[in-house]
Design a protein around this motif. Structure first.
Motif, PDB file in Angstrom:
ATOM      1  N   VAL A   1       0.844  -1.197   0.000  1.00 24.78           N
ATOM      2  CA  VAL A   1       0.000   0.000   0.000  1.00 24.78           C
ATOM      3  C   VAL A   1       0.878   1.245   0.000  1.00 24.78           C
ATOM      4  CG1 VAL A   1      -1.693   1.363   1.287  1.00 24.78           C
ATOM      5  CG2 VAL A   1      -1.849  -1.137   1.288  1.00 24.78           C
ATOM      6  N   VAL A   2       0.638   2.125  -0.963  1.00 24.14           N
ATOM      7  CA  VAL A   2       1.197   3.474  -0.919  1.00 24.14           C
ATOM      8  C   VAL A   2       0.026   4.410  -0.675  1.00 24.14           C
ATOM      9  CG1 VAL A   2       2.389   5.315  -2.169  1.00 24.14           C
ATOM     10  CG2 VAL A   2       3.132   2.941  -2.433  1.00 24.14           C
ATOM     11  N   ALA A   3      -0.011   5.040   0.492  1.00 27.99           N
ATOM     12  CA  ALA A   3      -1.109   5.931   0.877  1.00 27.99           C
ATOM     13  C   ALA A   3      -0.660   7.370   0.684  1.00 27.99           C
ATOM     14  CB  ALA A   3      -1.510   5.684   2.326  1.00 27.99           C
ATOM     15  N   GLY A   4      -1.317   8.075  -0.229  1.00 32.60           N
ATOM     16  CA  GLY A   4      -0.956   9.455  -0.536  1.00 32.60           C
ATOM     17  C   GLY A   4      -1.916  10.435   0.101  1.00 32.60           C
ATOM     18  N   ILE A   5      -1.372  11.473   0.730  1.00 32.36           N
ATOM     19  CA  ILE A   5      -2.182  12.478   1.416  1.00 32.36           C
ATOM     20  C   ILE A   5      -2.564  13.586   0.442  1.00 32.36           C
ATOM     21  CG2 ILE A   5      -2.187  14.204   3.263  1.00 32.36           C
ATOM     22  CD1 ILE A   5      -0.299  12.389   4.820  1.00 32.36           C
ATOM     23  N   GLU A   6      -3.849  13.944   0.446  1.00 35.39           N
ATOM     24  CA  GLU A   6      -4.324  15.026  -0.416  1.00 35.39           C
ATOM     25  C   GLU A   6      -3.622  16.335  -0.072  1.00 35.39           C
ATOM     26  OE1 GLU A   6      -8.589  16.921  -1.908  1.00 35.39           O
ATOM     27  OE2 GLU A   6      -8.579  15.247  -0.506  1.00 35.39           O
TER      28      GLU A   6
ATOM     29  N   ILE B   1       5.112   5.906  -7.767  1.00 33.10           N
ATOM     30  CA  ILE B   1       5.899   5.069  -6.854  1.00 33.10           C
ATOM     31  C   ILE B   1       5.203   3.731  -6.651  1.00 33.10           C
ATOM     32  CG2 ILE B   1       6.748   4.852  -4.489  1.00 33.10           C
ATOM     33  CD1 ILE B   1       6.972   7.957  -4.485  1.00 33.10           C
ATOM     34  N   ALA B   2       3.877   3.774  -6.437  1.00 33.17           N
ATOM     35  CA  ALA B   2       3.115   2.543  -6.229  1.00 33.17           C
ATOM     36  C   ALA B   2       3.228   1.612  -7.434  1.00 33.17           C
ATOM     37  CB  ALA B   2       1.652   2.872  -5.949  1.00 33.17           C
ATOM     38  N   LEU B   3       3.083   2.150  -8.641  1.00 32.68           N
ATOM     39  CA  LEU B   3       3.188   1.327  -9.839  1.00 32.68           C
ATOM     40  C   LEU B   3       4.572   0.689  -9.960  1.00 32.68           C
ATOM     41  CD1 LEU B   3       1.327   3.549 -12.452  1.00 32.68           C
ATOM     42  CD2 LEU B   3       0.571   1.335 -11.567  1.00 32.68           C
ATOM     43  N   ALA B   4       5.610   1.454  -9.656  1.00 28.93           N
ATOM     44  CA  ALA B   4       6.982   0.973  -9.824  1.00 28.93           C
ATOM     45  C   ALA B   4       7.348  -0.129  -8.843  1.00 28.93           C
ATOM     46  CB  ALA B   4       7.957   2.143  -9.702  1.00 28.93           C
ATOM     47  N   ILE B   5       6.752  -0.079  -7.638  1.00 20.31           N
ATOM     48  CA  ILE B   5       7.111  -1.101  -6.637  1.00 20.31           C
ATOM     49  C   ILE B   5       6.056  -2.202  -6.531  1.00 20.31           C
ATOM     50  CG2 ILE B   5       8.432   0.601  -5.317  1.00 20.31           C
ATOM     51  CD1 ILE B   5       6.218   0.627  -3.228  1.00 20.31           C
ATOM     52  N   GLY B   6       5.036  -2.133  -7.388  1.00 15.48           N
ATOM     53  CA  GLY B   6       4.018  -3.178  -7.405  1.00 15.48           C
ATOM     54  C   GLY B   6       3.028  -3.102  -6.263  1.00 15.48           C
ATOM     55  N   ALA B   7       2.706  -1.885  -5.819  1.00 15.00           N
ATOM     56  CA  ALA B   7       1.746  -1.689  -4.723  1.00 15.00           C
ATOM     57  C   ALA B   7       0.501  -0.977  -5.241  1.00 15.00           C
ATOM     58  CB  ALA B   7       2.391  -0.874  -3.606  1.00 15.00           C
ATOM     59  N   LYS B   8      -0.553  -1.041  -4.470  1.00 16.87           N
ATOM     60  CA  LYS B   8      -1.748  -0.270  -4.807  1.00 16.87           C
ATOM     61  C   LYS B   8      -1.623   1.121  -4.208  1.00 16.87           C
ATOM     62  CE  LYS B   8      -4.344  -2.302  -0.929  1.00 16.87           C
ATOM     63  NZ  LYS B   8      -5.478  -3.160  -0.547  1.00 16.87           N
ATOM     64  N   PHE B   9      -2.301   2.085  -4.845  1.00 16.65           N
ATOM     65  CA  PHE B   9      -2.310   3.454  -4.328  1.00 16.65           C
ATOM     66  C   PHE B   9      -3.647   3.724  -3.655  1.00 16.65           C
ATOM     67  CE2 PHE B   9      -3.433   7.956  -4.759  1.00 16.65           C
ATOM     68  CZ  PHE B   9      -2.400   8.506  -4.023  1.00 16.65           C
ATOM     69  N   VAL B  10      -3.580   4.221  -2.421  1.00 14.23           N
ATOM     70  CA  VAL B  10      -4.784   4.534  -1.650  1.00 14.23           C
ATOM     71  C   VAL B  10      -4.780   6.025  -1.326  1.00 14.23           C
ATOM     72  CG1 VAL B  10      -6.052   4.128   0.488  1.00 14.23           C
ATOM     73  CG2 VAL B  10      -4.914   2.227  -0.669  1.00 14.23           C
ATOM     74  N   PRO B  11      -5.779   6.787  -1.812  1.00 17.55           N
ATOM     75  CA  PRO B  11      -5.829   8.212  -1.499  1.00 17.55           C
ATOM     76  C   PRO B  11      -6.410   8.470  -0.118  1.00 17.55           C
ATOM     77  CG  PRO B  11      -7.642   7.642  -2.957  1.00 17.55           C
ATOM     78  CD  PRO B  11      -6.831   6.386  -2.765  1.00 17.55           C
ATOM     79  N   LEU B  12      -5.741   9.309   0.658  1.00 20.46           N
ATOM     80  CA  LEU B  12      -6.250   9.777   1.936  1.00 20.46           C
ATOM     81  C   LEU B  12      -6.751  11.195   1.704  1.00 20.46           C
ATOM     82  CD1 LEU B  12      -3.427   8.495   4.315  1.00 20.46           C
ATOM     83  CD2 LEU B  12      -5.463   7.288   3.480  1.00 20.46           C
ATOM     84  N   ARG B  13      -8.069  11.369   1.810  1.00 20.75           N
ATOM     85  CA  ARG B  13      -8.683  12.596   1.303  1.00 20.75           C
ATOM     86  C   ARG B  13      -9.271  13.473   2.396  1.00 20.75           C
ATOM     87  NH1 ARG B  13     -11.195  13.244  -4.287  1.00 20.75           N
ATOM     88  NH2 ARG B  13     -10.067  15.171  -3.748  1.00 20.75           N
ATOM     89  N   LYS B  14      -9.538  14.699   2.027  1.00 18.71           N
ATOM     90  CA  LYS B  14     -10.218  15.635   2.913  1.00 18.71           C
ATOM     91  C   LYS B  14     -11.686  15.217   3.037  1.00 18.71           C
ATOM     92  CE  LYS B  14      -7.106  19.360   1.601  1.00 18.71           C
ATOM     93  NZ  LYS B  14      -6.945  20.675   0.924  1.00 18.71           N
ATOM     94  N   PRO B  15     -12.388  15.708   4.062  1.00 18.40           N
ATOM     95  CA  PRO B  15     -13.766  15.259   4.296  1.00 18.40           C
ATOM     96  C   PRO B  15     -14.685  15.494   3.106  1.00 18.40           C
ATOM     97  CG  PRO B  15     -12.932  16.422   6.213  1.00 18.40           C
ATOM     98  CD  PRO B  15     -11.906  16.602   5.129  1.00 18.40           C
ATOM     99  N   LYS B  16     -15.595  14.554   2.898  1.00 18.62           N
ATOM    100  CA  LYS B  16     -16.665  14.625   1.898  1.00 18.62           C
ATOM    101  C   LYS B  16     -16.155  14.614   0.466  1.00 18.62           C
ATOM    102  CE  LYS B  16     -19.699  17.124   5.096  1.00 18.62           C
ATOM    103  NZ  LYS B  16     -20.541  18.320   5.345  1.00 18.62           N
TER     104      LYS B  16
ATOM    105  N   GLU C   1     -10.051  10.108  10.445  1.00 21.17           N
ATOM    106  CA  GLU C   1      -9.185  10.399  11.593  1.00 21.17           C
ATOM    107  C   GLU C   1      -9.070  11.908  11.725  1.00 21.17           C
ATOM    108  OE1 GLU C   1      -7.025   9.738  14.949  1.00 21.17           O
ATOM    109  OE2 GLU C   1      -7.872   8.128  13.693  1.00 21.17           O
ATOM    110  N   GLU C   2      -9.408  12.393  12.915  1.00 23.48           N
ATOM    111  CA  GLU C   2      -9.353  13.838  13.180  1.00 23.48           C
ATOM    112  C   GLU C   2      -8.003  14.209  13.782  1.00 23.48           C
ATOM    113  OE1 GLU C   2     -11.785  16.071  16.385  1.00 23.48           O
ATOM    114  OE2 GLU C   2     -13.001  16.202  14.553  1.00 23.48           O
TER     115      GLU C   2
ATOM    116  N   ILE D   1      -8.848  13.566   7.905  1.00 26.18           N
ATOM    117  CA  ILE D   1      -8.633  12.904   6.626  1.00 26.18           C
ATOM    118  C   ILE D   1      -9.444  11.625   6.625  1.00 26.18           C
ATOM    119  CG2 ILE D   1      -6.365  13.876   6.118  1.00 26.18           C
ATOM    120  CD1 ILE D   1      -5.128  11.318   7.189  1.00 26.18           C
ATOM    121  N   GLU D   2      -9.801  11.148   5.417  1.00 26.00           N
ATOM    122  CA  GLU D   2     -10.668   9.987   5.281  1.00 26.00           C
ATOM    123  C   GLU D   2     -10.106   9.000   4.269  1.00 26.00           C
ATOM    124  OE1 GLU D   2     -14.946  12.087   6.395  1.00 26.00           O
ATOM    125  OE2 GLU D   2     -14.464  11.706   4.276  1.00 26.00           O
ATOM    126  N   MET D   3     -10.504   7.746   4.442  1.00 24.83           N
ATOM    127  CA  MET D   3     -10.077   6.667   3.557  1.00 24.83           C
ATOM    128  C   MET D   3     -11.267   5.733   3.344  1.00 24.83           C
ATOM    129  SD  MET D   3      -6.986   3.924   4.291  1.00 24.83           S
ATOM    130  CE  MET D   3      -7.793   3.216   5.746  1.00 24.83           C
TER     131      MET D   3
END
Length: 254
Positions: free
Chosen positions: A134-139, A149-164, A173-174, A184-186
């Motif tokens: 997992v590569v978790a990227g912060i908005e 980076i995720a594609l190159a190392i064979g991981a999935k990309f998970v966006p950590l986003r602002k509310p709504k 998580e507050e 931020i939300e996932m």
């Protein structure tokens, strides 16, 4: 960034640090010039701003004496010539978004294909073969660096986003700001228990967002291996808030 610690000499020119940090935690307020260290190490990189920005900074600090100069940069990999290219490709914008602020602008790095490639390559070289799923990227700027980076190392990309911003069921998580809170939300189910995760963002300042990202991932049972950022504003001591969680950065403010 080379000019992450540049500043204006007049205290009346600067808004209060606490109000700035709360309104824009990715910005750093410092005096525009400081005395260079007497015996700087060989890992320090020279200031290499475009001419128009050197001129702008000189105008802002016309009271500065000739014995003062801008800061230099250090890196965790100071012998690698790619670090110098990356550092010099990051632009500093004086007085944005308000007077007294020096904004660390990575859009110029994105226009420099060699420096952008170097940035991705350095992260990939560090994390390839470490069983990261997992590569978790912060908005928002974590979305720029995380996917390649995720594609190159064979991981999935998970966006950590602002509310709504996410359409499905989310876990959030507050975290605290100087005045108030944010979160931020996932997506629920995006990360599974036992997965090894990397958290990535463009910059660490006070560290609040990275701490929230770590807690969010650990709540679903992920093992957060490390946090990675392009730039660290070291004087804001965000690294200390991470506790024992490792932090890797390419460019440190002096």
């Amino acid at each position: 960034m080379q000019a992450a610690s540049l500043l204006c000499s007049s205290s009346s020119f600067l808004p209060s640090f606490t109000s700035l940090r709360s309104s824009h935690p990715r910005l750093q307020v410092q005096p525009l010039f400081r005395r260079a260290a007497a015996n700087s190490s060989s890992s320090k990189l020279p200031l290499n701003l475009p001419q128009n920005y050197r001129t702008a900074l000189a105008t802002l600090c016309s009271a500065g004496s000739g014995s003062r100069q801008g800061p230099s940069m250090t890196s965790e990999n100071g012998q690698d010539p790619r670090i110098a290219r990356i550092s010099s490709a990051i632009r500093v914008i004086p007085n944005f978004p308000k007077p007294g602020i020096l904004f660390q602008d990575i859009t110029t790095l994105l226009l420099d294909t060699r420096a952008f490639r170097d940035t991705i390559d350095l992260f990939v070289e560090r994390y390839r073969g470490r069983d990261i799923s997992v590569v978790a990227g912060i908005e928002a700027r974590g979305f720029i660096f995380g996917p390649p980076i995720a594609l190159a190392i064979g991981a999935k990309f998970v966006p950590l986003r602002k509310p709504k911003k996410l359409p499905g069921e989310v876990i959030s998580e507050e975290y605290s700001l100087e005045y108030g809170t944010d979160k931020i939300e996932m997506h629920v189910g995006a990360v599974q228990e036992g997965e090894r995760a990397l958290v990535i963002d463009d910059l660490i300042a006070t560290g609040g967002t990275l701490c929230a990202a770590i807690k969010l991932l650990e709540r679903v049972g992920a093992d957060v291996l490390e946090c990675a950022c392009l730039i660290e504003l070291a004087e804001l001591k965000g690294r200390e808030r991470l506790g024992e969680k490792p932090l890797f950065v390419l460019v440190n403010s002096a």
